[in-house]
Design an enzyme around this catalytic site. Structure first.
Site, PDB file in Angstrom:
ATOM      1  N   CYS A   1       0.719  -1.283   0.212  1.00 21.73           N
ATOM      2  CA  CYS A   1       0.286   0.042   0.172  1.00 21.73           C
ATOM      3  C   CYS A   1       0.417   1.369  -0.204  1.00 21.73           C
ATOM      4  O   CYS A   1       1.601   1.127   0.753  1.00 21.73           O
ATOM      5  CB  CYS A   1      -0.875  -0.387   1.393  1.00 21.73           C
TER       6      CYS A   1
ATOM      7  N   CYS B   1      -0.240   4.498   2.048  1.00 22.42           N
ATOM      8  CA  CYS B   1      -0.284   3.814   3.436  1.00 22.42           C
ATOM      9  C   CYS B   1       1.261   4.300   4.091  1.00 22.42           C
ATOM     10  O   CYS B   1       1.617   4.591   4.845  1.00 22.42           O
ATOM     11  CB  CYS B   1      -0.874   2.776   4.022  1.00 22.42           C
ATOM     12  N   ASP B   2       2.283   3.956   3.830  1.00 21.63           N
ATOM     13  CA  ASP B   2       3.512   3.361   4.069  1.00 21.63           C
ATOM     14  C   ASP B   2       4.516   4.155   2.743  1.00 21.63           C
ATOM     15  O   ASP B   2       5.809   4.656   3.274  1.00 21.63           O
ATOM     16  CB  ASP B   2       4.138   1.925   3.578  1.00 21.63           C
TER      17      ASP B   2
END
Ligand code: NAP
Length: 311
Positions: free
Chosen positions: A133, A136-137
Site C-alpha cells: 500500500c 499507507c506506507d
C-alpha cells in the site's frame, strides 16, 4: 433472527453501489463490512477517472459520499465479519461475528486482497520495508529510494504516487512492456524520477532490521544486481476473497466468481459484484455498475420469489 430483503457483503465501490440501488428499490437493505467502508477505493490518492467528477477526489472522500448516499436512501450499514453465507430453503443465512442474519437475496462484494510475490525475504520484511500500500506506507520512506514490482495499473499508479515522495523509484516488471492502460503506462515512462527495468524479476529482499537491498535479475541477460533500497512495494495482482461463499458457487481458474450479465452466480438469489467476480476491467466505475445491476436483479429475483414479478 434479524431479517433483510437484501444483504450485501462488503462495502467497497461495488457493495456501496448495490446498497444505494437496493435501498432505492425499496428493499430492506443491509451492507456488512469488516474493515472500513470504501475497500480498495480508500487507497486511491486521486480518483480522476470517475465519470461526472472532473476534479480529482481522494478515495476516502469518494467512499464517504457513497456511504452517505446509500444510508440516505435507507440502507443500513453494519460493521462485522462474515464467516459464511449459506442457503437455507429459499432464504440465505449470513453468519456474522454478531450473529446470524437472514436474507432473501445476497450480493457478494468482498473484493480482492493483494497477491504476494513469493520472493525470498518478502514475508520476513513485511511491515519493515515491504509493503502492499503506497498511500499507507510511502510517507515512511520520504526522500529514499523505493522499488515497485509489477506492471499493471496498480503498480503504475502507485509508482507515480511514490515518485512524489521518493528520491528515486526503480520499477521492476517481468515483461518487456506494461500491462497497464496506455495512458497510465505513458505517465510512468515519462516520469524522470522513475527508472523502469523491464524483463527483470526481484529474487530476494535483503536487510538486517529493515529492508536495505533487493536482488534483481535480468531475464534476458541473466545479469544479477543487488540494488540498495529502503522499501519494496509489491503490486502483482490480487486474489478474490471468496472464503465465506458456499462451495458450490462456480469460479474461474483464478478463483473469481463467475456471473452472468445480471451478476447472478450459479446459486439462485446469490449475486456477485466488483473485483471478486470474473470481469475484464476492474475500475471503480465498473464496480459501482456491477453493484447497481446486482441490486436491480436481486429486486427482480425477490419479486419472482414472492409471486410479485411484473410480467
Ligand atoms: P494486474 O492487472 O493483474 O497486474 C498484475 C501485474 O503483476 C502484471 O503486470 C503481472 O505481470 C505482474 N505479476 C503477477 N504475478 C507476478 C509475479 N509472481 N512476479 C512478477 N510480476 C508478477 O493487477 P493490478 O495492477 O493490481 O490491477 C488489478 C485490476 O484493477 C486490473 O483490472 C486493473 O485494471 C484495475 N486497476 C485499475 C486502476 C486504474 O484504472 N487506474 C488502478 C488500479 C487497478 P504480467 O503482466 O506479466 O502478467
Amino acid at each position: 433472527m434479524e431479517s433483510y430483503d437484501l444483504v450485501i457483503v462488503g462495502a467497497g465501490a461495488a457493495g456501496l453501489g448495490a446498497a444505494q440501488y437496493g435501498a432505492r428499490a425499496n428493499l430492506k437493505t443491509l451492507v456488512i463490512e469488516e474493515m472500513a467502508h470504501g475497500g480498495q477505493a480508500l487507497l486511491i490518492d486521486k480518483l480522476e477517472n470517475y465519470p461526472g467528477i472532473p476534479e480529482p477526489v481522494d478515495g476516502y472522500t469518494w467512499s464517504e459520499t457513497m456511504r452517505t448516499q446509500a444510508v440516505d436512501f435507507g440502507a443500513a450499514v453494519m460493521s462485522s465479519s462474515v464467516a459464511s453465507v449459506r442457503k437455507d430453503g429459499e432464504r440465505f443465512v449470513v453468519e456474522t461475528g454478531d450473529g446470524p442474519i437472514a436474507a432473501k437475496a445476497v450480493v457478494i462484494a468482498t473484493g480482492a486482497k493483494h497477491r504476494h510475490l513469493g520472493a525470498k525475504g518478502e514475508e520476513e520484511f513485511a511491515g519493515r520495508g515491504v509493503s502492499y500500500c503506497a498511500t499507507c506506507d510511502g510517507p515512511f520512506f520520504r526522500g529514499k529510494r523505493m522499488i515497485v514490482v509489477g506492471g499493471g495499473d496498480s503498480a503504475c499508479d502507485e509508482a507515480m504516487f511514490l515518485s512524489k515522495l521518493a528520491d528515486k523509484v526503480v520499477m521492476v516488471h517481468r515483461k518487456d512492456r506494461f500491462r497497464a492502460q496506455k495512458a497510465v503506462a505513458a505517465r510512468v515512462l515519462s516520469n524522470p524520477k522513475i527508472e523502469v527495468r523491464f524483463e527483470t524479476v526481484l529474487d530476494e529482499i535483503k536487510g538486517t532490521k529493515a529492508v536495505e537491498a533487493a536482488v534483481l535479475r535480468n531475464l534476458r541477460s541473466g545479469e544479477v544486481e543487488e540494488v540498495p533500497t529502503s522499501a519494496v512495494f509489491v503490486f502483482v495482482g490480487s486474489i478474490p476473497q471468496v472464503d465465506a461463499l458456499p462451495p458450490e458457487v462456480a469460479k474461474d481458474d483464478s478463483g473469481s466468481i463467475v456471473t452472468n450479465d445480471r451478476m447472478e452466480t450459479s446459486v439462485p438469489g446469490l449475486f456477485a459484484a466488483g473485483d471478486v467476480r470474473a470481469t475484464p476491467f476492474r475500475q471503480v466505475v465498473t464496480a459501482v455498475s456491477d453493484g447497481a445491476i446486482a441490486a436491480h436483479c436481486a429486486a427482480q429475483y425477490i419479486d419472482e420469489l414472492e409471486g410479485k414479478a411484473y410480467l
